[in-house]
Design an enzyme around this catalytic site. Sequence first.
Site, PDB file in Angstrom:
ATOM      1  N   ASP A  26       0.985  -1.259   0.127  1.00  0.00           N
ATOM      2  CA  ASP A  26      -0.021   0.058   0.101  1.00  0.00           C
ATOM      3  C   ASP A  26       0.860   0.998   0.128  1.00  0.00           C
ATOM      4  O   ASP A  26       0.570   2.168  -0.741  1.00  0.00           O
ATOM      5  CB  ASP A  26      -0.872  -0.056   1.204  1.00  0.00           C
ATOM      6  CG  ASP A  26      -1.653   1.086   1.418  1.00  0.00           C
ATOM      7  OD1 ASP A  26      -2.567   1.512   0.397  1.00  0.00           O
ATOM      8  OD2 ASP A  26      -1.477   1.795   2.631  1.00  0.00           O
ATOM      9  N   GLU A  33      -2.205  -5.272  -3.519  1.00  0.00           N
ATOM     10  CA  GLU A  33      -1.207  -4.470  -2.888  1.00  0.00           C
ATOM     11  C   GLU A  33      -0.028  -5.372  -2.253  1.00  0.00           C
ATOM     12  O   GLU A  33       1.125  -5.156  -2.197  1.00  0.00           O
ATOM     13  CB  GLU A  33      -1.865  -3.622  -1.850  1.00  0.00           C
ATOM     14  CG  GLU A  33      -2.732  -2.637  -2.215  1.00  0.00           C
ATOM     15  CD  GLU A  33      -3.218  -1.836  -0.959  1.00  0.00           C
ATOM     16  OE1 GLU A  33      -3.806  -0.654  -1.447  1.00  0.00           O
ATOM     17  OE2 GLU A  33      -3.676  -2.418  -0.026  1.00  0.00           O
TER      18      GLU A  33
END
Length: 243
Positions: free
Chosen positions: A68, A139
């Site tokens: 992320d 992610e």
Amino acid sequence: MVLRSPVEPHRRPVVKASLVPETRVWLTDQGFAPAQDAIWLEALTHGSFNGSGLGDAADYQRLEFLGDRVLGLSVAAWLFRAGDAPEGRLSQRLNALVSGATCARIARTIGLPQHIRLGKQARDDGGADSDKILGDVMEALIGACFIEHGFDAAQTLIYRLWARELEGDEGKAKHPKSALQEWAAGNRRAPPVYEVTARSGPDHAARFTVQVSVRNVGEAEATATSKGEAERLAAKAFLERFG
């Protein structure tokens, strides 16, 4: 006195899991260049897989946390270099480009769902098509790429996978919730009110129905796999109907 060695308890041999050939080929074709199997298995493993007796590998949560941040920095750098937009506009586009919905859309585009390691119940409940799970695993794969190949390689991968979104209009338009807030204020109406009217499915594949209403005007509703996305779609539907 003779000291005796403690008797070693019987232990099952540790069998290291490996990527199935189809998944290794898929990762290679998408540019992830897998070397060590363990990190990629971790990135593709949902918590339900371990809880179902299918395996005991670590799940993707730690890699998702890392990926992320790598994704956010890469996209922020691209946006900064792409023009001279003010901070507010940059933040608006960044939030849209790194959102769970965008990550899930890209995950579907590259064929990720069939490679996620899910427990049987989670798969039967639609976990492989959950925006939340798909976005998280996307992610996590970025995080695994960063661990194995470094930031430059991960950034290059992101720019290739996100090319259409970066060059397109994603995030350029005002967010529907902000647009509806301004519409209500500009028309001297009470602020919009959002309410979750229904929730179905297990936690890993939940669906939320949200209704947005403006007093003395009307209401609209939408359903999505996250509360935030349902609110966005409801605001969009409201503006299309009454705006």
